[in-house]
Design an enzyme around this catalytic site. Structure first.
Site, PDB file in Angstrom:
ATOM      1  N   GLU A 428       0.824  -1.222   0.000  1.00 35.78           N
ATOM      2  CA  GLU A 428       0.000   0.000   0.000  1.00 35.78           C
ATOM      3  C   GLU A 428       0.853   1.264   0.000  1.00 35.78           C
ATOM      4  OE1 GLU A 428      -2.936  -0.084  -0.817  1.00 35.78           O
ATOM      5  OE2 GLU A 428      -3.145  -2.242  -0.557  1.00 35.78           O
ATOM      6  N   GLY A 429       1.980   1.212  -0.684  1.00 38.91           N
ATOM      7  CA  GLY A 429       2.907   2.337  -0.714  1.00 38.91           C
ATOM      8  C   GLY A 429       3.914   2.175   0.400  1.00 38.91           C
TER       9      GLY A 429
END
Length: 567
Positions: A428-429
Site C-alpha cells: 500500500e505504498g
C-alpha cells in the site's frame, strides 16, 4: 497465549482522546451512540477472541496452496471468514442503501484492529473488500453498484486490487496491462499483475478484481490509466456467478510471513471487465481505495504490535531467570525487560491514537463536508500508515527480545508477529513513499494542515502546564521545534525534502504520539500519566535527531557514489 481485545483502550480513546463524541453528534452518524459503540466493540471482540484467534497459528503453519487452478485456504479460514461476514463486519462502515451498517470509519478501524490482532492473514481479506466497496461507492455506475455492492458487503463476494506488475513496482505509470472495447460496454483486459493479496479463495462465491489498465488512447504514465472491474465469474442475468472469466491465478508467492493470505500472480487474457469511473481517471478512483487501505494497513501494524505485546507480557510474567531488584521474581522485574515492555505499550497506544484520530477526521469530513477535516485526514494518513507499521515491526521485534532465545524458536509464536507484519511497511505504498507524500502532496497547502495540528498540540500542552508541567513543557518545545523544521522544509527543493522525508515523518509521529499520551494523562489518572511519562521522557526526545536528519538535504547522499557504497 489467548488474545484479549483491548476494549478499554478503544473506549478510553473514543471518550477522552480522539473526541469520537463529535462524530456521534452529526446527523450522518447519530446511530453511533455510546451504547451502540460499546455493543459493537464487545461483539466484535468476542468473535475475534473465540473464532479468529485460534486460526492465527494454523494460517502460519498450513498456508494457502494452489491446486488445480483453485486456491485452497487454511483449514478453518472458511469458517472464520463466514463468522466475519455473518456478523456484518465487512460492511460496518458501508452505505446502508446497499446493506451496510453505515457506522463511522473510526469504529470500523477499531474492529479491524481487533481482527488483525486475532488473525492478520485472514483480516486482510475483508480489508481489501472494504477498500473496493469504498471505491465502487464513489466511482462506479449505478448498475455496477446495484449488482456488486450488496454482494461485497454481505461477504458472499470478495474484492481485490490489482496495481503492481513485474516491471512496474511503485512506478504504477509503467504498467503494460491493456484494455480494449468489446463494443457492448465491456472491455477485454489483458496483462499480468503480481502481489495480488487474496487473488482467489475457495470459500468465495466470486472474486472481484479492480484492475488498472491502459486504453488504446491512454497517455503514457499515470495520467493515461483507467480502472476496470473484472470478476472471476461473470454474473448471469440474475446476478449469480456464472461462466468463468478469462483470468487465472498463475502461482502463489512463497513469503516471509502471512502464509494464510494467498498472494497471487494474476493473468488476464482478454478477460471481460467494466470501466469504473471515467476513462483515463483510474488512479483517482484507485486512490479512493488506497487511502482507505493505507489507514487500514497502518492499523494492521497496530494489530501486530498489540498481539506481540500481549504475548511478551504474559511470557515475562511467567519466565523466571536470575535475581531481580525485587527478589527472585519473573523477568518482568528486570529493569531492561520493564523498559522493553513499557516501550511496546507506549508505542502501541500512540500508534492506535494516531490511527483513530485520522479515522475521526475522515468521519467528520464525510459527515460535514468541511475541507479542513479532509485536509486533516489526508495529512494524518501517511503518518498513521508509516508509524503504525513501523510500530508493528519494532514492537514485534522487541517481543522476540523479551522472549530471549525462545523468541527465536518458532514454537512460541513470537516470531510470527514479526514475519507477518514486516510486509505492512512495504505494501500500500512503502513507508518511504508515505513520507515523500507527506513532504510533497500534503504540503501543497503551504503547511496549513500542519499548522492546525501544531496548534492543537500546543493547546493541549498549555492546558497541562498546571497539573502536569513536567510533561507539558517537553511537548510544547517539541511542537515548536517541529514548526520550525516544517517551515524550513517548505523552503527546500523537493529532492532535499525527499532525502529527509522519513525522519521528518518519524518526528511528526513522535510529537503526535506525545500529544495523545498527554491528553490521556489529563483524562485518565495515574496509570495513564505513568504511561505518558514513559513516552514523553524516553521516546519523544528522538524527535531532535529526526529533525536534524530531516534538515540535512540530499547533497551528501549523492556525493556518495555506488562505488563508494560498494567499498
Amino acid at each position: 497465549m489467548p488474545y484479549r481485545a483491548p476494549i478499554g483502550d478503544y473506549q478510553f480513546l473514543f471518550d477522552h482522546v480522539v473526541d469520537f463524541a463529535q462524530v456521534a453528534a452529526t446527523e450522518r452518524f447519530a446511530e453511533a451512540t455510546p451504547d451502540m459503540t460499546f455493543a459493537i466493540l464487545t461483539e466484535a471482540a468476542k468473535m475475534c477472541e473465540e473464532v479468529l484467534a485460534p486460526l492465527q497459528r494454523a494460517g502460519d503453519q498450513q498456508g494457502a496452496v494452489l491446486e488445480g487452478g483453485v486456491v485452497r485456504t487454511t483449514p478453518g479460514f472458511a469458517q472464520g471468514y463466514r463468522a466475519i461476514a455473518a456478523g456484518g463486519w465487512i460492511g460496518i462502515s458501508a452505505p446502508q442503501e446497499h446493506g451496510g451498517m453505515g457506522l463511522p470509519l473510526a469504529l470500523a478501524t477499531a474492529v479491524g484492529e481487533m481482527m488483525g490482532s486475532a488473525c492478520l492473514s485472514l483480516q486482510l481479506c475483508p480489508l481489501l473488500s472494504q477498500g473496493q466497496i469504498e471505491a465502487l461507492d464513489h466511482h462506479a455506475s449505478p448498475e455496477i453498484k446495484a449488482l456488486y455492492l450488496p454482494r461485497l458487503i454481505s461477504g458472499d463476494w470478495i474484492g481485490t486490487m490489482n496495481l503492481t506488475e513485474p516491471q512496474a513496482g511503485s512506478d504504477v505509470g509503467a504498467l503494460r496491462t491493456t484494455a480494449t472495447s468489446n463494443g457492448d460496454g465491456t472491455y477485454a483486459v489483458t496483462g499480468q499483475k503480481i502481489f495480488i493479496s487474496w487473488g482467489d479463495a475457495d470459500f468465495a462465491e466470486n472474486v472481484c478484481h479492480l484492475v488498472l489498465a491502459r486504453l488504446p488512447d491512454g497517455a503514457p504514465g499515470t495520467k493515461g490509466i483507467s480502472l476496470f472491474l473484472v470478476p472471476r465469474n461473470l454474473p448471469d442475468e440474475n446476478g449469480a456467478p456464472g461462466a468463468r472469466n478469462s483470468l487465472r491465478v498463475v502461482s502463489l508467492e512463497h513469503k516471509m510471513g502471512l502464509h494464510g493470505s494467498p498472494t497471487a500472480v494474476m493473468e488476464y487474457d482478454g478477460a471481460t471487465g467494466w470501466l469504473v469511473g471515467a476513462p483515463h481517471k483510474g488512479m483517482a478512483a484507485m486512490f479512493t481505495m488506497m487511502n482507505n487501505a493505507r489507514l487500514g494497513v497502518g492499523v494492521q501494524g497496530v494489530s501486530a504490535a498489540e498481539g506481540a505485546f500481549q504475548q511478551a507480557l504474559a511470557y515475562a510474567q511467567e519466565r523466571r531467570q536470575g535475581r531481580t531488584p525485587l527478589g527472585e521474581g519473573a523477568i518482568i522485574d528486570h529493569a531492561d525487560v520493564r523498559r522493553m515492555l513499557a516501550t511496546m505499550r507506549a508505542e502501541t497506544f500512540a500508534a492506535r491514537a494516531i490511527a483513530l484520530s485520522c479515522a475521526v477526521s475522515a468521519d467528520m469530513q464525510h459527515a460535514t463536508g468541511d475541507e479542513a477535516w479532509a485536509a486533516r485526514a489526508a495529512f494524518l494518513t501517511p503518518i498513521a500508515k508509516a508509524y503504525g507499521t513501523d510500530t508493528g515491526v519494532n514492537v514485534a521485534s522487541l517481543g522476540i527480545q523479551v522472549h530471549g532465545g525462545m523468541g527465536f524458536i518458532e514454537e512460541t509464536g513470537a516470531a510470527q508477529y514479526l514475519r507477518d507484519v514486516r510486509v505492512t511497511a512495504i505494501y500500500e505504498g512503502t513507508n518511504g513513499i508515505q513520507a515523500m507524500d507527506l513532504v510533497a502532496r500534503k504540503m501543497m497547502d503551504g503547511g496549513e494542515a500542519a499548522w492546525r495540528l501544531l496548534e492543537e498540540i500546543e493547546q493541549t500542552a498549555e492546558s497541562a502546564r498546571t497539573g502536569l508541567p513536567h510533561l507539558a513543557e517537553p511537548v510544547w518545545n517539541a511542537a515548536e521545534s517541529l514548526r520550525e523544521a516544517t517551515e524550513f522544509l517548505l523552503t527546500q527543493e523537493m529532492n532535499d525534502r525527499f532525502a529527509g522525508a522519513v525522519p521528518f515523518l518519524a518526528a511528526w509521529a513522535r510529537v503526535l504520539g506525545a500529544h495523545f499520551h498527554l491528553k490521556a494523562a489529563l483524562a485518565g489518572g495515574s496509570v495513564r500519566a505513568r504511561l505518558a511519562e514513559v513516552f514523553i521522557t524516553r521516546l519523544l526526545p528522538d524527535y531532535t535527531a529526526h529533525l536534524a536528519h530531516a534538515r540535512t538535504g540530499a547533497a551528501g547522499l549523492y556525493a556518495l557514489s555506488a562505488e563508494d557504497l560498494a567499498g
